[in-house]
Design a protein around this motif. Structure first.
Motif: not given
Length: 266
Positions: A24-30, A34-39, A43-48
């Motif tokens: 469960n890393p934070s979205f900011r850490k992810m 990545s360095g390519q996409i915003s947190h 986060h939107e990717a897991v909202r469905g």
């Protein structure tokens, strides 16, 4: 899909499970990894609520150290990407000897050839005239849409948080999120949203000077987030933001800015 779930809901649940297995890393850490996409996009990717693009899914998977190829196959399965079509069978070409042509027809052929050549010459001549004259006639009516990059375009979709007129208290900090869409043909890379009123006037609401927009392919949506701290005195607070490059040059000079508008109370 099981239990009437949409493809977006199934994929979001599987991505959430993957993130849980990764600790469960934070979205900011992810996003930082990545360095390519915003947190916010991660986060939107897991909202469905919508099926994420492969670029978003790939960066999510990479941030969780998972098998990219395996997830690509799963993404395509849920997305319903059709298999590549089989090449069409090529019919064999049968070459036959030229049939005999009557002498009269042979005499007519040169005339037909010259007639076709004359028509072709007239068409080319008219095209040349149009190419020279039409731009002069239309030059005054051309509209500059302000796109610095050919084919570039953007569209504001929604105020995800802090809608216009939101009331906040003196010194309070809120997170403003806009949803934008890349509606052009250019990939967004190393782009930012930057305040238009730099340097900000004393007593105005405080924000970073600019925030990074995650890499966004044509057709994709992106969430752009900025922290905003209310001014020290009550009043209206309006801040406009424009898309710029790393040097601060605007991409859409004539477009309306996105903005935040809040009412500050004591």
């Amino acid at each position: 899909m099981g239990d009437g779930q949409s493809a977006a809901e199934v994929l979001s649940a599987e991505l959430a499970t993957l993130r849980a297995r990764a600790g469960n890393p934070s979205f900011r850490k992810m996003a930082g990894q990545s360095g390519q996409i915003s947190h916010t996009t991660l986060h939107e990717a897991v909202r469905g609520t919508r099926f994420p693009s492969w670029d978003t899914t790939r960066e999510f998977v990479r941030a969780c150290d998972a098998d990219e190829q395996e997830w690509r196959r799963r993404w395509e399965e849920l997305k319903g990407v059709p298999p590549e079509p089989e090449p069409a069978a090529v019919e064999p070409v049968v070459i036959t000897s030229e049939p005999a042509v009557p002498a009269l027809e042979k005499r007519r052929r040169p005339r037909r050839k010259y007639a076709l050549a004359a028509v072709a010459f007239v068409v080319v001549l008219l095209a040349a005239v149009a190419a020279f004259v039409v731009p002069k006639l239309n030059r005054a009516s051309l509209v500059d849409v302000g796109a610095r990059v050919p084919g570039d375009n953007s569209k504001f979709l929604a105020d995800v948080t802090v809608p216009d007129g939101t009331v906040i208290h003196v010194g309070e900090t809120v997170q403003k999120v806009w949803e934008l869409q890349n509606t052009g043909s250019a990939i967004w890379h190393q782009r930012y949203l930057q305040r238009m009123d730099l340097p900000p006037s004393p007593g105005s609401c405080r924000t970073p000077d600019r925030v990074l927009i995650g890499d966004t392919p044509p057709g994709d949506h992106v969430m752009v987030s900025v922290p905003l701290t209310a001014s020290a005195a009550p009043g209206k607070c309006w801040i406009g933001w424009k898309m710029v490059d790393a040097n601060g040059a605007e991409f859409f000079s004539t477009r309306r800015p996105v903005y935040v508008l809040v009412t500050v109370v004591s």
